[in-house]
Design an enzyme around this catalytic site. Structure first.
Site, PDB file in Angstrom:
ATOM      1  CB  THR A 236       3.143   1.456  13.840  1.00 23.44           C
ATOM      2  OG1 THR A 236       1.793   1.583  14.067  1.00 23.44           O
ATOM      3  CG2 THR A 236       4.114   0.775  14.477  1.00 23.44           C
TER       4      THR A 236
ATOM      5  CB  ALA B   9       5.909  -4.266   8.288  1.00 21.96           C
TER       6      ALA B   9
ATOM      7  CD  GLN C 216      -2.698   0.828   2.466  1.00 19.04           C
ATOM      8  OE1 GLN C 216      -4.032   1.080   2.219  1.00 19.04           O
ATOM      9  NE2 GLN C 216      -2.499   0.450   3.552  1.00 19.04           N
TER      10      GLN C 216
ATOM     11  CE1 TYR D   4       3.171  -3.609  12.942  1.00 17.68           C
ATOM     12  CE2 TYR D   4       1.685  -2.269  14.064  1.00 17.68           C
ATOM     13  CZ  TYR D   4       2.382  -2.759  12.902  1.00 17.68           C
ATOM     14  OH  TYR D   4       2.497  -1.602  11.900  1.00 17.68           O
TER      15      TYR D   4
END
Ligand SMILES: NC(=O)c1ccc[n+]([C@@H]2O[C@H](COP(=O)([O-])OP(=O)(O)OC[C@H]3O[C@@H](n4cnc5c(N)ncnc54)[C@H](OP(=O)(O)O)[C@@H]3O)[C@@H](O)[C@H]2O)c1
Length: 295
Positions: free
Chosen positions: A102, A61, A14, A126
């Protein structure tokens, strides 16, 4: 000044595909996952030694948050140890290294958007693996960019979901089907082409360091989708606000993890547009794409 040859790992994803578009016309190397598995350090070294890029950008990732909870070893292998190995290999060869992180590195309990120098306190495997990737990158010297983004939306689906959330809910609305969205989780929507252009500008400006790159502002997932429906001319589409707790998902996600940028001004980079304007741009591009497909 523009950076020279740039290698991008994760270029089909993306954000990676938006980066390829943002760097159009430049000297790019974009190996596929099978060609350069990022968690295979010898493959990464071979890429650097063969292509001789000035910059390596890591857009790969393992980011399915719920699967990371069940498979923390894999999360740390891809998001932390592989990042460490790539940062080390880059530093040894004089290659600058950019990696994407993130909002999930934060606890998500703040009453204001998180800034770059706020303390990380991840709640998920994560987030912990991405925070570890950040720390491990920094220990290999200053020629790196750590770009934290949040709630990325665009036209290309993530590899783990295979669709974009915004596209999925718009199609549901167009078919008159109901949608339920979480209304108590706050984030900064981030339009992939805007994030990609900011990363390009940070790289070209050699503005090393940690940067928050998200569209300006914050909203809940419900508000984001509600606004998209209204802007898309679907104000009456059935949309129900729900709480995250009501979903019964055991993963403790950050509930308020909007990001604020404090570094662009120093690097003379324009702030990203507000998320509402980013939605306008996304919807205009989507309408043009659908019209072209119909023609
Ligand atoms: N999506 C979000 O909302 C969001 C929010 C905050 C931060 N981020 C971060 O933004 C970055 C980009 O995310 P994205 O949404 O663009 O993800 P994405 O669409 O899933 O793209 C990931 C890309 O990485 C490749 N890839 C995955 N594992 C790999 C490996 N081990 N070796 C080499 N390539 C690999 C994938 O290729 P294949 O498809 O062929 O496997 C794909 O090209 C990630 O670091 C993510 O943590 C994303």
């Amino acid at each position: 000044m523009s950076a020279g040859r740039i290698a991008i790992v994760g270029a089909s994803g993306q954000l990676g595909s938006a980066l390829v578009a943002a760097f159009a016309g430049r000297d790019l190397v974009t190996p596929r996952h099978a060609e350069v598995p990022f968690d295979d350090s010898s493959a990464v070294c071979k890429l650097l030694d063969k292509a001789h890029p000035e910059v390596l950008i890591n857009c790969s990732a393992f980011h399915n948050v719920d699967t990371c909870e069940r498979e923390p070893e894999r999360a740390f292998a891809v998001n932390a140890l592989a990042v460490d190995g790539a940062a080390e290999a880059c530093a040894a060869r004089g290659v600058a290294f950019a990696t994407v992180s993130t909002d999930y590195v934060f606890e998500g309990t703040s009453s204001r958007p998180y800034r770059e120098d706020d303390a990380v306190a991840p709640r998920t495997a994560y987030g912990a693996s991405k925070a570890a990737g950040e720390f491990l990158t920094r220990r290999h010297g200053p020629r790196h960019w750590i770009v934290r983004t949040s709630g990325v939306f665009g036209t290309i689906g993530t590899s783990n979901k295979g669709y974009t959330l915004i596209e999925k809910v718009l199609r549901q609305a167009e078919r008159g089907e109901p949608t339920r969205m979480v209304s108590d989780m706050i984030f900064s929507p981030s339009y992939a082409p805007h994030v990609a252009r900011a990363i390009r500008d940070l790289i070209d400006a050699a503005a090393f360091g940690t940067h928050h790159v998200a569209n300006v502002g914050a909203c809940s997932w419900y508000e984001f989708v509600r606004t998209a429906f209204v802007k898309a001319g679907l104000p009456d589409a059935p949309l129900e606000p729900i709480t995250y707790a009501s979903m019964g998902n055991p993963t403790l996600r950050p509930m308020s993890s909007a990001l604020e940028n404090t570094t662009f001004a120093r690097a003379e980079i324009a702030p990203l547009p507000a998320w509402e304007s980013a939605l306008d741009e996304f919807l205009a591009a989507r309408a043009a794409r659908l019209a072209a497909a119909r023609a």
